[in-house]
Design a protein around this motif. Structure first.
Motif, PDB file in Angstrom:
ATOM      1  N   UNK A   1       1.020  -1.328  -0.035  1.00  0.00           N
ATOM      2  CA  UNK A   1       0.253  -0.187  -0.003  1.00  0.00           C
ATOM      3  C   UNK A   1       0.744   1.668  -0.307  1.00  0.00           C
ATOM      4  N   UNK A   2       1.999   1.520   0.910  1.00  0.00           N
ATOM      5  CA  UNK A   2       3.215   2.144   0.738  1.00  0.00           C
ATOM      6  C   UNK A   2       3.656   2.827  -0.511  1.00  0.00           C
ATOM      7  N   UNK A   3       4.029   1.257  -1.197  1.00  0.00           N
ATOM      8  CA  UNK A   3       4.747   1.472  -1.995  1.00  0.00           C
ATOM      9  C   UNK A   3       3.823   2.252  -3.485  1.00  0.00           C
ATOM     10  N   UNK A   4       2.858   1.485  -3.055  1.00  0.00           N
ATOM     11  CA  UNK A   4       1.931   2.233  -4.328  1.00  0.00           C
ATOM     12  C   UNK A   4       1.239   3.824  -4.155  1.00  0.00           C
ATOM     13  N   UNK A   5       1.586   3.996  -2.780  1.00  0.00           N
ATOM     14  CA  UNK A   5       1.689   5.911  -2.785  1.00  0.00           C
ATOM     15  C   UNK A   5       3.010   6.366  -2.932  1.00  0.00           C
ATOM     16  N   UNK A   6       3.106   5.911  -3.222  1.00  0.00           N
ATOM     17  CA  UNK A   6       4.740   6.308  -3.409  1.00  0.00           C
ATOM     18  C   UNK A   6       5.298   6.060  -4.854  1.00  0.00           C
ATOM     19  N   UNK A   7       4.271   6.047  -5.879  1.00  0.00           N
ATOM     20  CA  UNK A   7       4.384   5.546  -7.303  1.00  0.00           C
ATOM     21  C   UNK A   7       4.672   4.028  -7.933  1.00  0.00           C
TER      22      UNK A   7
END
Length: 297
Positions: free
Chosen positions: A196-202
């Motif tokens: 989820x965090x990797x997605x937020x960071x692009x």
């Protein structure tokens, strides 16, 4: 969207060519016939010429410009020649026939003529479930046994790329776990939070990833609301990322045998989509898989 929509949309695309490795299989030929009748694609059939021609005759078909038969000595040669047809641009999609999965993947991964891109190869299944107004994607139920965090990110990206190509705008991805909170003792929840965090960071693009989510809270708005779980993905997931192959295999077969869901599936991450159906899959499932692959080119 339904799987039948994929077939209808595929008929309006420029003709794609499917290279079938070891095509001497009755259900494969039946699916080929259905695809030809619906004008989804043209085919190159690699394998034992006599057996293939006999099966074509049984289906009322014969070799033609849209249905070419290429003689091969054995399944390994058929796999190699089919892969080379795709890698050279003579065909757009690779399809497995009467050849073991390990052998066709060996040809796919060949350094000289294969279809490697450096990405993880993963299985993407699109399910049509009664009562749902959208296709639900399950990944990975067949290729990666216990993917690590980076492999899970690649698996998500493969599934997103397929979903986007068939018309799903900004797919919602749910990394599935047994619970909805991060538990240090449960690796699936830690990976879900990191994804989820990797997605937020692009780092994972063109989608929304939110997890961990249990299956009910990923697909049921009522279940998510009952537990007070909010967010874009809760109850509305398009893509279900399973934590391991056992979970994926059980979910895949539960949807087919208990829910009577329809399914089409491809292997993504190579230079071209790969239709890698099993002997147990029906001709209808093979047809849906061909349509999915053609749309995913």
């Amino acid at each position: 969207m339904h799987l039948e929509n994929l077939i209808q949309e595929a008929t309006h695309l420029p003709d794609k060519v499917v290279a079938v490795a070891a095509a001497e299989d009755e259900e494969v030929i039946e699916a080929v016939k259905m695809a030809l009748e619906k004008e989804i694609a043209s085919f190159q059939l690699f394998g034992e010429e006599g057996k293939i021609l006999s099966l074509l005759q049984n289906q009322g078909l014969e070799a033609s410009e849209r249905l070419k038969v290429i003689s091969c000595c054995n399944p390994d040669e058929a796999a190699a020649m089919a892969v080379q047809a795709v890698s050279s641009g003579q065909a757009d999609v690779l399809m497995k026939g009467m050849v073991p999965t390990a052998r066709i993947l060996k040809a796919v991964l060949n350094k000289e003529y294969g279809l490697r891109t450096g990405k993880v190869l993963s299985h993407v299944a699109a399910f049509e479930v009664t009562g749902y107004d959208r296709l639900v994607f399950v990944t990975d139920a067949a290729m990666n046994i216990t993917p690590d965090l980076q492999q899970k990110a690649d698996i998500i990206q493969n599934a997103v790329d397929v979903a986007v190509k068939i018309g799903v705008e900004t797919p919602k991805v749910a990394p599935i776990a047994a619970v909805e909170v991060v538990n240090p003792s449960m690796e699936a929840t830690l990976d879900a939070a990191a994804l989820s965090k990797m997605n937020n960071r692009g780092q994972i693009k063109n989608c929304v990833v939110d997890g961990p989510l249990a299956l009910d809270n990923a697909v049921s708005i009522e279940a998510a609301e009952h537990k007070g779980i909010r967010g874009e993905v809760a109850g509305r997931a398009d893509i279900l990322l399973v934590p391991n192959i056992e979970t994926g295999n059980a979910l895949y077969k539960s949807l087919i045998y208990f829910a009577r869901a329809k399914v089409g599936a491809v292997i993504a991450g190579a230079k071209a989509p790969i239709v890698l159906t099993s002997r147990a899959d029906t001709a209808e499932s093979k047809l849906y898989s061909i349509a999915l692959a053609v749309r995913a080119v």
